[in-house]
Design a protein around this motif. Structure first.
Motif, PDB file in Angstrom:
ATOM      1  N   LYS A 297       0.857  -1.195   0.000  1.00 52.44           N
ATOM      2  CA  LYS A 297       0.000   0.000   0.000  1.00 52.44           C
ATOM      3  C   LYS A 297       0.883   1.232   0.000  1.00 52.44           C
ATOM      4  O   LYS A 297       1.675   1.446   0.913  1.00 52.44           O
ATOM      5  N   THR A 298       0.774   2.047  -1.044  1.00 51.89           N
ATOM      6  CA  THR A 298       1.516   3.295  -1.060  1.00 51.89           C
ATOM      7  C   THR A 298       0.623   4.426  -0.571  1.00 51.89           C
ATOM      8  O   THR A 298      -0.596   4.272  -0.450  1.00 51.89           O
ATOM      9  N   HIS A 299       1.225   5.562  -0.266  1.00 48.87           N
ATOM     10  CA  HIS A 299       0.513   6.707   0.303  1.00 48.87           C
ATOM     11  C   HIS A 299      -0.612   7.154  -0.620  1.00 48.87           C
ATOM     12  O   HIS A 299      -0.469   7.145  -1.840  1.00 48.87           O
ATOM     13  N   GLY A 300      -1.742   7.550  -0.041  1.00 49.76           N
ATOM     14  CA  GLY A 300      -2.883   7.979  -0.842  1.00 49.76           C
ATOM     15  C   GLY A 300      -2.575   9.147  -1.755  1.00 49.76           C
ATOM     16  O   GLY A 300      -3.170   9.289  -2.827  1.00 49.76           O
ATOM     17  N   SER A 301      -1.634   9.997  -1.352  1.00 48.75           N
ATOM     18  CA  SER A 301      -1.281  11.168  -2.152  1.00 48.75           C
ATOM     19  C   SER A 301      -0.099  10.913  -3.087  1.00 48.75           C
ATOM     20  O   SER A 301       0.467  11.849  -3.641  1.00 48.75           O
ATOM     21  N   ALA A 302       0.267   9.652  -3.255  1.00 45.04           N
ATOM     22  CA  ALA A 302       1.441   9.308  -4.066  1.00 45.04           C
ATOM     23  C   ALA A 302       1.267   9.750  -5.509  1.00 45.04           C
ATOM     24  O   ALA A 302       0.202   9.588  -6.113  1.00 45.04           O
ATOM     25  N   LYS A 303       2.356  10.301  -6.056  1.00 47.75           N
ATOM     26  CA  LYS A 303       2.402  10.661  -7.466  1.00 47.75           C
ATOM     27  C   LYS A 303       3.112   9.529  -8.231  1.00 47.75           C
ATOM     28  O   LYS A 303       3.537   8.542  -7.655  1.00 47.75           O
ATOM     29  N   ALA A 304       3.263   9.716  -9.536  1.00 44.88           N
ATOM     30  CA  ALA A 304       3.736   8.645 -10.411  1.00 44.88           C
ATOM     31  C   ALA A 304       5.075   8.065  -9.980  1.00 44.88           C
ATOM     32  O   ALA A 304       5.274   6.841  -9.999  1.00 44.88           O
ATOM     33  N   GLU A 305       6.025   8.929  -9.576  1.00 42.04           N
ATOM     34  CA  GLU A 305       7.344   8.429  -9.204  1.00 42.04           C
ATOM     35  C   GLU A 305       7.275   7.510  -7.989  1.00 42.04           C
ATOM     36  O   GLU A 305       7.920   6.457  -7.950  1.00 42.04           O
ATOM     37  N   ALA A 306       6.484   7.918  -6.977  1.00 45.78           N
ATOM     38  CA  ALA A 306       6.338   7.085  -5.785  1.00 45.78           C
ATOM     39  C   ALA A 306       5.640   5.772  -6.123  1.00 45.78           C
ATOM     40  O   ALA A 306       5.977   4.713  -5.575  1.00 45.78           O
ATOM     41  N   VAL A 307       4.663   5.825  -7.006  1.00 41.34           N
ATOM     42  CA  VAL A 307       3.975   4.609  -7.448  1.00 41.34           C
ATOM     43  C   VAL A 307       4.960   3.676  -8.145  1.00 41.34           C
ATOM     44  O   VAL A 307       5.003   2.472  -7.871  1.00 41.34           O
ATOM     45  N   SER A 308       5.785   4.228  -9.026  1.00 44.36           N
ATOM     46  CA  SER A 308       6.783   3.426  -9.726  1.00 44.36           C
ATOM     47  C   SER A 308       7.788   2.812  -8.755  1.00 44.36           C
ATOM     48  O   SER A 308       8.184   1.644  -8.905  1.00 44.36           O
ATOM     49  N   ASN A 309       8.203   3.589  -7.752  1.00 44.29           N
ATOM     50  CA  ASN A 309       9.123   3.069  -6.730  1.00 44.29           C
ATOM     51  C   ASN A 309       8.516   1.878  -5.998  1.00 44.29           C
ATOM     52  O   ASN A 309       9.215   0.923  -5.642  1.00 44.29           O
ATOM     53  N   THR A 310       7.209   1.937  -5.778  1.00 41.30           N
ATOM     54  CA  THR A 310       6.533   0.841  -5.090  1.00 41.30           C
ATOM     55  C   THR A 310       6.506  -0.418  -5.950  1.00 41.30           C
ATOM     56  O   THR A 310       6.665  -1.536  -5.448  1.00 41.30           O
ATOM     57  N   PHE A 311       6.343  -0.256  -7.240  1.00 42.87           N
ATOM     58  CA  PHE A 311       6.397  -1.420  -8.132  1.00 42.87           C
ATOM     59  C   PHE A 311       7.803  -2.025  -8.155  1.00 42.87           C
ATOM     60  O   PHE A 311       7.964  -3.245  -8.258  1.00 42.87           O
ATOM     61  N   ALA A 312       8.817  -1.175  -8.054  1.00 48.40           N
ATOM     62  CA  ALA A 312      10.196  -1.686  -7.970  1.00 48.40           C
ATOM     63  C   ALA A 312      10.366  -2.510  -6.699  1.00 48.40           C
ATOM     64  O   ALA A 312      11.036  -3.558  -6.697  1.00 48.40           O
ATOM     65  N   GLN A 313       9.760  -2.047  -5.615  1.00 47.73           N
ATOM     66  CA  GLN A 313       9.791  -2.781  -4.348  1.00 47.73           C
ATOM     67  C   GLN A 313       9.102  -4.137  -4.488  1.00 47.73           C
ATOM     68  O   GLN A 313       9.619  -5.168  -4.037  1.00 47.73           O
ATOM     69  N   ILE A 314       7.926  -4.145  -5.129  1.00 38.38           N
ATOM     70  CA  ILE A 314       7.192  -5.396  -5.333  1.00 38.38           C
ATOM     71  C   ILE A 314       7.995  -6.352  -6.213  1.00 38.38           C
ATOM     72  O   ILE A 314       8.050  -7.561  -5.955  1.00 38.38           O
ATOM     73  N   HIS A 315       8.630  -5.809  -7.237  1.00 36.31           N
ATOM     74  CA  HIS A 315       9.477  -6.623  -8.113  1.00 36.31           C
ATOM     75  C   HIS A 315      10.555  -7.321  -7.295  1.00 36.31           C
ATOM     76  O   HIS A 315      10.821  -8.524  -7.480  1.00 36.31           O
ATOM     77  N   GLN A 316      11.186  -6.591  -6.377  1.00 36.04           N
ATOM     78  CA  GLN A 316      12.226  -7.180  -5.537  1.00 36.04           C
ATOM     79  C   GLN A 316      11.645  -8.238  -4.599  1.00 36.04           C
ATOM     80  O   GLN A 316      12.265  -9.275  -4.362  1.00 36.04           O
ATOM     81  N   MET A 317      10.454  -7.972  -4.062  1.00 37.19           N
ATOM     82  CA  MET A 317       9.822  -8.942  -3.171  1.00 37.19           C
ATOM     83  C   MET A 317       9.565 -10.265  -3.890  1.00 37.19           C
ATOM     84  O   MET A 317       9.775 -11.341  -3.328  1.00 37.19           O
ATOM     85  N   ILE A 318       9.128 -10.174  -5.145  1.00 36.94           N
ATOM     86  CA  ILE A 318       8.828 -11.388  -5.903  1.00 36.94           C
ATOM     87  C   ILE A 318      10.106 -12.117  -6.294  1.00 36.94           C
ATOM     88  O   ILE A 318      10.229 -13.334  -6.112  1.00 36.94           O
ATOM     89  N   THR A 319      11.078 -11.370  -6.832  1.00 34.00           N
ATOM     90  CA  THR A 319      12.305 -12.020  -7.312  1.00 34.00           C
ATOM     91  C   THR A 319      13.141 -12.588  -6.168  1.00 34.00           C
ATOM     92  O   THR A 319      13.885 -13.550  -6.357  1.00 34.00           O
ATOM     93  N   SER A 320      13.021 -11.989  -4.964  1.00 33.33           N
ATOM     94  CA  SER A 320      13.778 -12.496  -3.816  1.00 33.33           C
ATOM     95  C   SER A 320      13.059 -13.635  -3.098  1.00 33.33           C
ATOM     96  O   SER A 320      13.559 -14.177  -2.122  1.00 33.33           O
ATOM     97  N   ASN A 321      11.842 -13.969  -3.594  1.00 34.40           N
ATOM     98  CA  ASN A 321      11.091 -15.085  -3.009  1.00 34.40           C
ATOM     99  C   ASN A 321      10.698 -14.803  -1.559  1.00 34.40           C
ATOM    100  O   ASN A 321      10.610 -15.713  -0.729  1.00 34.40           O
ATOM    101  N   LEU A 322      10.427 -13.534  -1.257  1.00 32.81           N
ATOM    102  CA  LEU A 322      10.187 -13.116   0.127  1.00 32.81           C
ATOM    103  C   LEU A 322       9.061 -13.889   0.802  1.00 32.81           C
ATOM    104  O   LEU A 322       9.258 -14.486   1.864  1.00 32.81           O
ATOM    105  N   VAL A 323       7.876 -13.874   0.207  1.00 31.80           N
ATOM    106  CA  VAL A 323       6.717 -14.483   0.877  1.00 31.80           C
ATOM    107  C   VAL A 323       6.855 -16.000   1.004  1.00 31.80           C
ATOM    108  O   VAL A 323       6.639 -16.550   2.097  1.00 31.80           O
ATOM    109  N   PRO A 324       7.225 -16.739  -0.057  1.00 25.40           N
ATOM    110  CA  PRO A 324       7.427 -18.190   0.131  1.00 25.40           C
ATOM    111  C   PRO A 324       8.474 -18.506   1.190  1.00 25.40           C
ATOM    112  O   PRO A 324       8.329 -19.489   1.942  1.00 25.40           O
ATOM    113  N   ASP A 325       9.518 -17.685   1.272  1.00 21.57           N
ATOM    114  CA  ASP A 325      10.552 -17.924   2.290  1.00 21.57           C
ATOM    115  C   ASP A 325      10.008 -17.668   3.695  1.00 21.57           C
ATOM    116  O   ASP A 325      10.354 -18.386   4.645  1.00 21.57           O
TER     117      ASP A 325
END
Length: 348
Positions: A297-325
């Motif tokens: 969940k990103t901030h309600g007032s997030a602009k495009a750059e912050a939204v993109s940063n959050t997708f980068a975070q999600i990308h890392q979570m998936i590629t690092s196998n965070l949740v299965p681990d």
């Protein structure tokens, strides 16, 4: 990988959400975005439909709606449909900038919590401004998912936060502290005293004891454990203080003549650097730890750059196998992390 996106959640949706999707799409060639929302509005904004699929719905959950009622009554809303796509295996992660409570409820009741975690918590990454060492950020949870917590829940947050700091921030044996009103062992109410004993008794965590709110940004700990009420209050106090100080500095420069303005011009690069350090959205959004998929969940007032940063975070979570681990770790340590067993130990 596929990310299910609540395209209608947030103060500036769908404009900034779609713009953020396109920024991330152009950066990561291995992400496909599943956008849930008003097709007409989204299409009018979208510059390029490559790897972006739109699932139409004109139903949304507003910021002020009661979360649990909203996700039960509005099953065809953009937020619930995005979460359901993850539950059904049609997407790997869920993103929203919408109603925080509804995102939490969807994460817990639609996607589901990890077996062995009694109360998933909201974790965020905040800046370490001490300038000491190479740890630029620290993890803090819970940030508002649960207003009240038992000692066993705080103990579980210690493990979840520790796991996140290791996997996402790359910290080896991160220090774990308990947010309290004093550093002494016997400070705080009964919940915090008992939580201190549980955390201190762990052979796994690098627990350093209580930490105070005034030391959070000074690198007090790599992981700060707290209940949702205190965590959310601390976060808002940090946000408010940072914004106020920057406004006061700007006002002081503008109101004190030409000399002050010249000095302000000379200080501009340094002030921009300070503002950048205080902008924790660069590290992404808040993560619901303890559920069966990445939910961010990103901030309600997030602009495009912050939204993109959050997708980068999600990308890392998936590629690092965070949740299965995390799932595997909790399953392997189910007896150590069992809230019922920990509560029974405290009662004895």
């Amino acid at each position: 990988m596929k990310i299910a996106v609540d395209a209608m959640g947030g103060d500036f949706a769908p404009l900034e959400i779609v713009k953020g999707v396109e920024l991330a799409r152009d950066q990561f060639t291995d992400i496909e975005f599943e956008l849930f929302g008003d097709e007409k509005q989204i299409t009018a904004i979208l510059q390029n439909s490559d790897r972006v699929n739109i699932h139409h719905t004109d139903v949304t959950i507003d910021m002020g709606e009661e979360p649990v009622k909203a996700i039960r009554r509005k099953k065809d809303s953009s937020l619930v449909l995005a979460a359901t796509a993850v539950k059904n295996g049609e997407a790997d992660a869920f993103f929203s900038a919408g109603n925080t409570g509804a995102v939490l409820a969807a994460g817990i009741f639609v996607i589901g919590r990890i077996k062995g975690i009694d109360r998933p918590g909201l974790a965020t990454v905040l800046p370490n401004l001490s300038g000491k060492g190479d740890h630029e950020y620290f993890v803090m949870m819970d940030m508002g998912a649960n207003a009240e917590s038992k000692p066993a829940h705080l103990y579980q947050y210690g493990f979840l936060g520790d796991f996140y700091a290791e996997k996402m921030l790359g910290y080896t044996k991160p220090t774990v502290g308990l947010l309290n009103l004093g550093t002494e062992e016997d400070k705080g109410d009964a919940v915090h005293k008992e939580a201190w004993q549980l955390l201190n008794g762990s052979d796994t965590l690098n627990f350093i004891g209580n930490v105070e709110a005034r030391e959070l940004l000074n690198g007090a700990a790599d992981v700060v454990v707290t209940d949702g009420s205190n965590g959310n209050t601390a976060l808002k106090a940090i946000e408010g203080t940072a914004l106020t100080m920057l406004k006061m500095i700007k006002a002081a420069i503008m109101e004190n003549g030409v000399t002050a303005k010249i000095g302000g011009a000379l200080l501009k690069p340094a002030l921009k650097g300070l503002q950048g350090k205080l902008d924790y959205s660069k590290a992404g959004g808040a993560v619901i730890l303890g559920v069966n998929a990445p939910v961010v969940k990103t901030h309600g007032s997030a602009k495009a750059e912050a939204v993109s940063n959050t997708f980068a975070q999600i990308h890392q979570m998936i590629t690092s196998n965070l949740v299965p681990d995390i799932q595997a770790y909790v399953a392997a340590h189910k007896d150590d992390l069992s809230a019922k067993q920990l509560d029974a130990e405290q009662d004895n």
